[in-house]
Scaffold this motif. Structure first.
Motif, mmCIF file in Angstrom:
data_model
loop_
_atom_site.group_PDB
_atom_site.id
_atom_site.type_symbol
_atom_site.label_atom_id
_atom_site.label_comp_id
_atom_site.label_asym_id
_atom_site.label_seq_id
_atom_site.Cartn_x
_atom_site.Cartn_y
_atom_site.Cartn_z
ATOM 1 N N LYS A 44 -3.125 11.369 0.271
ATOM 2 C CA LYS A 44 -4.514 11.831 0.115
ATOM 3 C C LYS A 44 -4.635 13.294 -0.307
ATOM 4 C CE LYS A 44 -6.420 7.991 1.237
ATOM 5 N NZ LYS A 44 -7.110 7.212 0.234
ATOM 6 N N LEU A 45 -3.815 14.162 0.280
ATOM 7 C CA LEU A 45 -3.942 15.588 -0.036
ATOM 8 C C LEU A 45 -3.122 16.016 -1.251
ATOM 9 C CD1 LEU A 45 -3.947 17.314 3.471
ATOM 10 C CD2 LEU A 45 -5.879 16.833 1.978
ATOM 11 N N PHE A 46 -1.946 15.421 -1.399
ATOM 12 C CA PHE A 46 -1.058 15.874 -2.456
ATOM 13 C C PHE A 46 -0.931 14.885 -3.610
ATOM 14 C CE2 PHE A 46 0.331 17.974 1.462
ATOM 15 C CZ PHE A 46 0.161 19.298 1.076
ATOM 16 N N GLY A 47 -1.563 13.725 -3.478
ATOM 17 C CA GLY A 47 -1.573 12.754 -4.567
ATOM 18 C C GLY A 47 -0.219 12.142 -4.878
ATOM 19 N N ILE A 48 0.662 12.120 -3.904
ATOM 20 C CA ILE A 48 1.993 11.522 -4.102
ATOM 21 C C ILE A 48 1.857 10.007 -4.075
ATOM 22 C CG2 ILE A 48 4.289 11.264 -3.061
ATOM 23 C CD1 ILE A 48 4.084 14.149 -2.144
ATOM 24 N N TYR A 49 2.578 9.328 -4.949
ATOM 25 C CA TYR A 49 2.571 7.861 -5.028
ATOM 26 C C TYR A 49 2.911 7.295 -3.649
ATOM 27 C CZ TYR A 49 3.900 3.218 -6.829
ATOM 28 O OH TYR A 49 4.001 1.877 -7.064
ATOM 29 N N LEU A 51 4.464 4.844 -2.447
ATOM 30 C CA LEU A 51 5.821 4.391 -2.161
ATOM 31 C C LEU A 51 6.716 5.566 -1.749
ATOM 32 C CD1 LEU A 51 7.467 1.808 -2.113
ATOM 33 C CD2 LEU A 51 8.097 2.241 -4.483
ATOM 34 N N TYR A 52 6.610 6.678 -2.458
ATOM 35 C CA TYR A 52 7.389 7.872 -2.106
ATOM 36 C C TYR A 52 6.913 8.456 -0.780
ATOM 37 C CZ TYR A 52 8.629 7.597 -7.061
ATOM 38 O OH TYR A 52 9.045 7.168 -8.283
ATOM 39 N N ALA A 53 5.604 8.463 -0.591
ATOM 40 C CA ALA A 53 5.038 8.987 0.657
ATOM 41 C C ALA A 53 5.490 8.145 1.845
ATOM 42 C CB ALA A 53 3.517 9.017 0.572
ATOM 43 N N THR A 54 5.558 6.820 1.664
ATOM 44 C CA THR A 54 6.039 5.926 2.723
ATOM 45 C C THR A 54 7.473 6.262 3.087
ATOM 46 O OG1 THR A 54 4.565 4.138 2.054
ATOM 47 C CG2 THR A 54 6.508 3.511 3.310
ATOM 48 N N PHE A 55 8.299 6.494 2.096
ATOM 49 C CA PHE A 55 9.703 6.841 2.337
ATOM 50 C C PHE A 55 9.808 8.162 3.102
ATOM 51 C CE2 PHE A 55 13.598 9.046 1.108
ATOM 52 C CZ PHE A 55 14.548 8.129 1.524
ATOM 53 N N ASP A 126 -7.637 1.863 1.041
ATOM 54 C CA ASP A 126 -6.353 1.587 0.395
ATOM 55 C C ASP A 126 -5.658 0.439 1.111
ATOM 56 O OD1 ASP A 126 -6.294 3.528 -1.665
ATOM 57 O OD2 ASP A 126 -5.798 5.076 -0.192
ATOM 58 N N VAL A 127 -5.332 -0.599 0.374
ATOM 59 C CA VAL A 127 -4.674 -1.770 0.941
ATOM 60 C C VAL A 127 -3.297 -1.413 1.492
ATOM 61 C CG1 VAL A 127 -3.795 -4.085 0.404
ATOM 62 C CG2 VAL A 127 -5.940 -3.314 -0.579
ATOM 63 N N PHE A 128 -2.637 -0.388 0.932
ATOM 64 C CA PHE A 128 -1.281 -0.065 1.371
ATOM 65 C C PHE A 128 -1.223 0.317 2.852
ATOM 66 C CE2 PHE A 128 -2.150 4.452 1.011
ATOM 67 C CZ PHE A 128 -1.233 5.037 1.866
ATOM 68 N N ILE A 129 -2.312 0.847 3.400
ATOM 69 C CA ILE A 129 -2.318 1.227 4.817
ATOM 70 C C ILE A 129 -2.220 -0.018 5.693
ATOM 71 C CG2 ILE A 129 -3.677 2.295 6.659
ATOM 72 C CD1 ILE A 129 -4.780 4.216 4.480
ATOM 73 N N LEU A 130 -2.962 -1.060 5.346
ATOM 74 C CA LEU A 130 -2.877 -2.328 6.072
ATOM 75 C C LEU A 130 -1.474 -2.925 5.947
ATOM 76 C CD1 LEU A 130 -4.339 -4.533 7.684
ATOM 77 C CD2 LEU A 130 -4.957 -5.572 5.487
ATOM 78 N N SER A 131 -0.908 -2.875 4.745
ATOM 79 C CA SER A 131 0.457 -3.376 4.529
ATOM 80 C C SER A 131 1.459 -2.592 5.356
ATOM 81 C CB SER A 131 0.835 -3.260 3.049
ATOM 82 O OG SER A 131 -0.029 -4.005 2.256
ATOM 83 N N LYS A 132 1.314 -1.278 5.377
ATOM 84 C CA LYS A 132 2.235 -0.424 6.115
ATOM 85 C C LYS A 132 2.185 -0.725 7.609
ATOM 86 C CE LYS A 132 3.644 4.388 6.641
ATOM 87 N NZ LYS A 132 5.050 4.070 6.621
ATOM 88 N N ILE A 133 0.993 -0.930 8.147
ATOM 89 C CA ILE A 133 0.852 -1.244 9.570
ATOM 90 C C ILE A 133 1.525 -2.572 9.892
ATOM 91 C CG2 ILE A 133 -0.819 -1.899 11.357
ATOM 92 C CD1 ILE A 133 -2.750 0.172 10.033
ATOM 93 N N THR A 134 1.265 -3.577 9.085
ATOM 94 C CA THR A 134 1.837 -4.910 9.315
ATOM 95 C C THR A 134 3.355 -4.869 9.275
ATOM 96 O OG1 THR A 134 -0.115 -5.910 8.298
ATOM 97 C CG2 THR A 134 1.851 -7.288 8.480
ATOM 98 N N VAL A 135 3.900 -4.273 8.246
ATOM 99 C CA VAL A 135 5.358 -4.208 8.096
ATOM 100 C C VAL A 135 5.971 -3.363 9.212
ATOM 101 C CG1 VAL A 135 7.222 -3.410 6.595
ATOM 102 C CG2 VAL A 135 5.295 -4.649 5.616
ATOM 103 N N ALA A 136 5.348 -2.249 9.541
ATOM 104 C CA ALA A 136 5.881 -1.362 10.584
ATOM 105 C C ALA A 136 5.977 -2.079 11.932
ATOM 106 C CB ALA A 136 5.019 -0.113 10.713
ATOM 107 N N LEU A 137 4.978 -2.861 12.271
ATOM 108 C CA LEU A 137 5.015 -3.601 13.541
ATOM 109 C C LEU A 137 6.140 -4.639 13.555
ATOM 110 C CD1 LEU A 137 1.209 -4.108 14.219
ATOM 111 C CD2 LEU A 137 2.812 -2.725 15.562
#
Length: 171
Positions: A44-49, A51-55, A126-137
């Motif tokens: 959100k602040l730095f506009g990083i893709y 996938l990279y931010a997740t890593f 952003d759908v990626f947040i929902l995906s990240k939560i699901t996968v993380a759990l």
């Protein structure tokens, strides 16, 4: 009399396991908050893709989790820090790969569904947040906790440990 002692012993063992699991989950939640904060700030602040931010978020969260687990959860003072670090790195590497790939795969899959995008668009930006939560759990319960409990924070001979596990799988 003996049955009563055995029953109390089993109950105490069960309580210890539940307490250990709860402490591990608290540690994981703290690390997850750090992970998500870093990930969301980078996107959100730095506009990083994403996938990279997740890593990057997973790396920082993993470091936080390892330190808390070593000191408080598993109390692994009898294990050499370098051995814990190497074993944690193996498990953590798998966790990062599963989290990153899983978040990407689930996000892309959900993004390809027009009805999901339309429905989630009202509630989640952003759908990626929902995906990240699901996968993380899923990764937390089925990968991280088990491997940390039986492998990372135990004083194992790595060769013997792997040989025993592989022999059990073959039988």
């Amino acid at each position: 009399m003996v049955d009563g002692v055995e029953e109390r012993s089993r109950f105490a063992g069960w309580r210890r396991e539940v307490w250990l699991f709860m402490k591990a989950q608290l540690s994981a939640q703290i690390a997850t908050v750090v992970d998500f904060l870093i990930t969301i700030l980078l996107v959100k602040l730095f506009g990083i893709y994403y996938l990279y931010a997740t890593f990057i978020g997973s790396v920082v969260g993993g470091i936080v989790n390892c330190v808390i687990n070593y000191e408080w959860v598993f109390k692994a003072e009898d294990c050499k820090k370098i051995h814990v670090g190497l074993k944690y790195f193996i498990v953590w590497g798998g966790s990062i790969l599963i989290n990153t790939w899983g978040t990407f795969a689930l996000t892309e899959w959900l993004a390809g569904m027009k009805w999901v995008n339309g429905l989630l668009g009202y509630y989640v930006y952003d759908v990626f947040i929902l995906s990240k939560i699901t996968v993380a759990l899923l990764v937390a319960f089925f990968w991280n906790y088990y491997l940390q409990r039986v492998f990372v924070y135990r004083n194992h001979n790595l060769k013997r440990f792997l040989k025993q596990r592989l022999e059990k799988k073959i039988e």
